[in-house]
Design a protein around this motif. Sequence first.
Motif, PDB file in Angstrom:
ATOM      1  N   PHE A 235      85.620  62.667 -48.557  1.00  0.00           N
ATOM      2  CA  PHE A 235      85.598  61.354 -47.909  1.00  0.00           C
ATOM      3  C   PHE A 235      84.578  61.346 -46.765  1.00  0.00           C
ATOM      4  O   PHE A 235      83.738  60.437 -46.653  1.00  0.00           O
ATOM      5  CB  PHE A 235      86.999  61.024 -47.393  1.00  0.00           C
ATOM      6  CG  PHE A 235      87.074  59.825 -46.497  1.00  0.00           C
ATOM      7  CD1 PHE A 235      87.087  58.549 -47.026  1.00  0.00           C
ATOM      8  CD2 PHE A 235      87.152  59.971 -45.113  1.00  0.00           C
ATOM      9  CE1 PHE A 235      87.170  57.430 -46.191  1.00  0.00           C
ATOM     10  CE2 PHE A 235      87.235  58.867 -44.277  1.00  0.00           C
ATOM     11  CZ  PHE A 235      87.241  57.599 -44.834  1.00  0.00           C
TER      12      PHE A 235
ATOM     13  N   ASP B 297      92.213  60.254 -42.897  1.00  0.00           N
ATOM     14  CA  ASP B 297      91.915  60.716 -44.250  1.00  0.00           C
ATOM     15  C   ASP B 297      91.201  62.047 -44.086  1.00  0.00           C
ATOM     16  O   ASP B 297      90.018  62.083 -43.771  1.00  0.00           O
ATOM     17  CB  ASP B 297      91.047  59.717 -45.015  1.00  0.00           C
ATOM     18  CG  ASP B 297      90.876  60.098 -46.483  1.00  0.00           C
ATOM     19  OD1 ASP B 297      90.935  61.305 -46.787  1.00  0.00           O
ATOM     20  OD2 ASP B 297      90.686  59.204 -47.317  1.00  0.00           O
ATOM     21  N   TYR B 298      91.926  63.129 -44.252  1.00  0.00           N
ATOM     22  CA  TYR B 298      91.380  64.446 -43.961  1.00  0.00           C
ATOM     23  C   TYR B 298      90.655  65.074 -45.146  1.00  0.00           C
ATOM     24  O   TYR B 298      90.496  66.282 -45.214  1.00  0.00           O
ATOM     25  CB  TYR B 298      92.490  65.378 -43.455  1.00  0.00           C
ATOM     26  CG  TYR B 298      93.084  64.910 -42.155  1.00  0.00           C
ATOM     27  CD1 TYR B 298      92.293  64.812 -41.013  1.00  0.00           C
ATOM     28  CD2 TYR B 298      94.407  64.536 -42.067  1.00  0.00           C
ATOM     29  CE1 TYR B 298      92.816  64.368 -39.821  1.00  0.00           C
ATOM     30  CE2 TYR B 298      94.946  64.085 -40.873  1.00  0.00           C
ATOM     31  CZ  TYR B 298      94.147  64.003 -39.751  1.00  0.00           C
ATOM     32  OH  TYR B 298      94.657  63.565 -38.565  1.00  0.00           O
ATOM     33  N   SER B 299      90.199  64.241 -46.076  1.00  0.00           N
ATOM     34  CA  SER B 299      89.443  64.718 -47.223  1.00  0.00           C
ATOM     35  C   SER B 299      87.996  65.003 -46.816  1.00  0.00           C
ATOM     36  O   SER B 299      87.319  64.140 -46.250  1.00  0.00           O
ATOM     37  CB  SER B 299      89.475  63.674 -48.344  1.00  0.00           C
ATOM     38  OG  SER B 299      88.485  63.938 -49.303  1.00  0.00           O
TER      39      SER B 299
END
Length: 450
Positions: free
Chosen positions: A249, A244-246
């Motif tokens: 996040f 999850d490359y947010s």
Amino acid sequence: MTLRQRAGALFPLDAEGRRVRWRIALSIAFVLAAAALSLARQGGPGALDSIWAEDGSHYQFTFNHGAIHTLFTPVNGYLLLVQRVVLSVIALFPIAWAAALMAIAGGLASSACAVLVFHASATLVPSRAARLCFAVPMAILPFGESEVGNNVVNIQWYLIYTAFWMALWNPRTRVRRALAAAVLFAAVGSDPLALAFLPLLAIRLWSRPLRESRWQLGGVAAGVLFQGIGVLRGSLDSRPPMHDYSAAFALHGYLRYVSGTTLVSSRELAHIGLSGALAVKLLGLLAVLTLAAAALLVNRAANRPLAAICAAFSLGFFCLVTMQGGSYNDRYAVPPLLLLITALAVLSSPARLSSQAEASKPAEPPHDARWTAARACLPLAALCVLVGVNVAANYSGGSQGRTIGPSWSSQLAAGRAACRIPGTRNAHLQTAPVGWIVKVPCSRLLGGGR
């Protein structure tokens, strides 16, 4: 002072230092005492009679395969050098000893890493109190309901943080240089995430003579070559696509699991009726920022570049591991949490001034000098209190999965009973948390215990 000289100051040669028997004795005593405290915090069947989930699966693999095959079989995208070696040795002993040996190995490993960091950081962080602030939480993590303590598979997280200090450490003797190289090899060989500290080695090579870094470079290179064997054996294909490359996040997780557990915790806040996740994040961040600001205001002699590096690696490492892992876990927070405490300890601890600088300082009246010294100690005293209270408040409980999981001795008894049924060749033993199984040949359970 040029930029290269400023960078070189991050890697000072350590003191000549003689081997003092009392210092060695104290180090050994700390390792044993800290390991005992770590083992004693475990509830339920206890650390010596329970096996953490992945420890059981890797243990099963070691006694079902040869040592070479075990060492070079990748898991989740990489090889596990120290974990597989330790579990292979444990597999040589009676199976009834497995739980105790795994727990003891994990407790000793984290405590030994803490002692090594305490001594290796002495030149950059002269204050013993400041060094204890990040050494003690290595041995006794300040989040009690954690999966990370007293097991073998999570030794890598302590090695990763120790690798940070091995990249900074600049020992004079060959024995210490070899020790730094061995730890770096063990860290990279156990988890390639330890390569996150390569920028430190690059700065070191640029700012210091090559002869001071050859051992460390050799250790890292050996670890990379070892992991390279895993790549050739398909390690990259053994990791499921989870990410999850947010940035949001990762930052959310950092506020909750790193800054939200460094100086305060949900257990402490629950006593004043603030147990929600939002309260933990806000008050945890506020405590960190307040202490950092106080240290910056009253402690002008602190090694601020080192503190900034520790803070940057704390945030960067957590973002790296959570983004590529796609989830939050206690184990991911161990190196970032220790690095954040280190940043605060460095800010709160005056760096040792050179004799020339001390001589050039204008003399202060005795009363003013005492007040200045007392004021400079306040941030460090506050840090020691907050870290100590946090560790104490979260001491009891241990891993929740092991607390409610089955005991190893009861599973061995059930397995032996099952193996006495004609035609049964294997027994399936549950470990903690429930749902994890160790498949044990009946010949091993009934044939002498090996």
